[in-house]
Design a protein around this motif. Structure first.
Motif, PDB file in Angstrom:
ATOM      1  N   GLY A  51       0.798  -1.215   0.000  1.00  0.00           N
ATOM      2  CA  GLY A  51       0.000   0.000   0.000  1.00  0.00           C
ATOM      3  C   GLY A  51       0.831   1.265   0.000  1.00  0.00           C
ATOM      4  N   CYS A  52       0.194   2.343   0.395  1.00  0.00           N
ATOM      5  CA  CYS A  52       0.843   3.650   0.453  1.00  0.00           C
ATOM      6  C   CYS A  52       2.054   3.592   1.375  1.00  0.00           C
ATOM      7  N   PRO A  53       3.203   4.141   0.980  1.00  0.00           N
ATOM      8  CA  PRO A  53       4.377   4.104   1.846  1.00  0.00           C
ATOM      9  C   PRO A  53       4.155   4.735   3.215  1.00  0.00           C
ATOM     10  N   ASP A  54       3.337   5.779   3.274  1.00  0.00           N
ATOM     11  CA  ASP A  54       3.140   6.472   4.541  1.00  0.00           C
ATOM     12  C   ASP A  54       2.092   5.825   5.435  1.00  0.00           C
ATOM     13  N   CYS A  55       0.962   5.399   4.864  1.00  0.00           N
ATOM     14  CA  CYS A  55      -0.136   4.942   5.713  1.00  0.00           C
ATOM     15  C   CYS A  55      -0.589   3.522   5.432  1.00  0.00           C
ATOM     16  N   GLY A  56      -0.141   2.912   4.332  1.00  0.00           N
ATOM     17  CA  GLY A  56      -0.558   1.563   4.008  1.00  0.00           C
ATOM     18  C   GLY A  56      -1.871   1.484   3.266  1.00  0.00           C
ATOM     19  N   GLY A  57      -2.494   2.628   2.991  1.00  0.00           N
ATOM     20  CA  GLY A  57      -3.765   2.637   2.273  1.00  0.00           C
ATOM     21  C   GLY A  57      -3.622   2.102   0.861  1.00  0.00           C
ATOM     22  N   GLU A  58      -4.667   1.450   0.387  1.00  0.00           N
ATOM     23  CA  GLU A  58      -4.635   0.849  -0.946  1.00  0.00           C
ATOM     24  C   GLU A  58      -5.277   1.736  -2.015  1.00  0.00           C
ATOM     25  N   GLY A  59      -6.081   2.704  -1.603  1.00  0.00           N
ATOM     26  CA  GLY A  59      -6.796   3.531  -2.575  1.00  0.00           C
ATOM     27  C   GLY A  59      -5.955   4.683  -3.101  1.00  0.00           C
TER      28      GLY A  59
END
Length: 233
Positions: free
Chosen positions: A143-151
């Protein structure tokens, strides 16, 4: 510039007037703003519940600086360990980094910047630091490098697109022109309003009536940890 440790003590000093303690907290952020200065300040005011009337809850200042201090201490210790390991690798003849581009990218985002201070990873500062240190250690997190979000979300620039994380707004893919395209254009009174904590109500909660909020603000007390299991990556 006064050192972080001394500023930490001043924020926690009940003998100082509350407004002086808040000023020291903002000065401490100049030493370590994980999400950028304004974003980290806005995060801490909400996470610690710092009310507009500081006398109503002066311990909120201590909660804020303690969270910041714990994250900074972990960051410094983690970086010291990584630097020492790199020295040992060089001494053993491993002078080239296995993934130099990834390492340089992490260094460049060690302290982030967001043009919209309302957007940031939905986790504690310590969880964010732990995530970043694992990436420095070579763990590839999903996911996102900062928060792990996939969207993700794409925004048109007029001649191209930029791609951002839909959860924390991290820039994932810049415009092909190479320029930074800021989405937020606050008025002249927007930043001072954040310093004065006008985004909060008297109880230290997000004030939905504040003009700076576009839609319901995220409940920052419901923070998640984006750290996957040790076997991930």
């Amino acid at each position: 510039m006064t050192g972080f440790a001394r500023l930490h003590l001043r924020v926690a000093d009940p003998a100082l007037p509350p407004y002086r303690r808040l000023s020291c907290l903002r000065s401490a952020l100049e030493h370590f703003p994980p999400y950028g200065l304004r974003s980290t300040y806005m995060y801490l005011t909400l996470a610690a519940g710092i009310p507009r009337d500081l006398n109503a809850d002066t311990t909120s200042l201590v909660r804020a600086v303690d969270e910041l201090g714990a994250a900074r201490a972990r960051w410094l210790s983690g970086m010291e360990a990584l630097i020492q390991r790199r020295r040992e690798q060089k001494a053993a003849g491993m002078r080239a980094l296995p993934d130099a581009a990834a390492w340089d990218g992490l260094w460049g985002r060690a302290v982030g910047f967001r043009d919209d201070p309302r957007r940031r990873p939905g986790m504690t500062l310590l969880d964010f630091v732990e995530r970043r240190l694992r990436q420095f250690d070579g763990v590839r997190l999903p996911g996102c490098p900062d928060c792990g979000g996939e969207g993700t979300r794409a925004t048109a620039t007029g001649h191209g697109f930029v791609e951002r994380c839909s959860e924390c707004d991290l820039l994932l893919a810049p415009c092909t022109c190479g320029s930074t395209h800021f989405e937020l254009a606050p008025g002249p009174g927007w930043w001072p309003a954040i310093w004065r904590r006008e985004h909060m109500d008297d109880a230290g909660r997000p004030d939905p009536a504040w003009p700076g909020w576009h839609g319901p603000p995220a409940d920052i007390t419901n923070r998640r940890t984006s750290m996957p299991s040790a076997g991930a990556g």
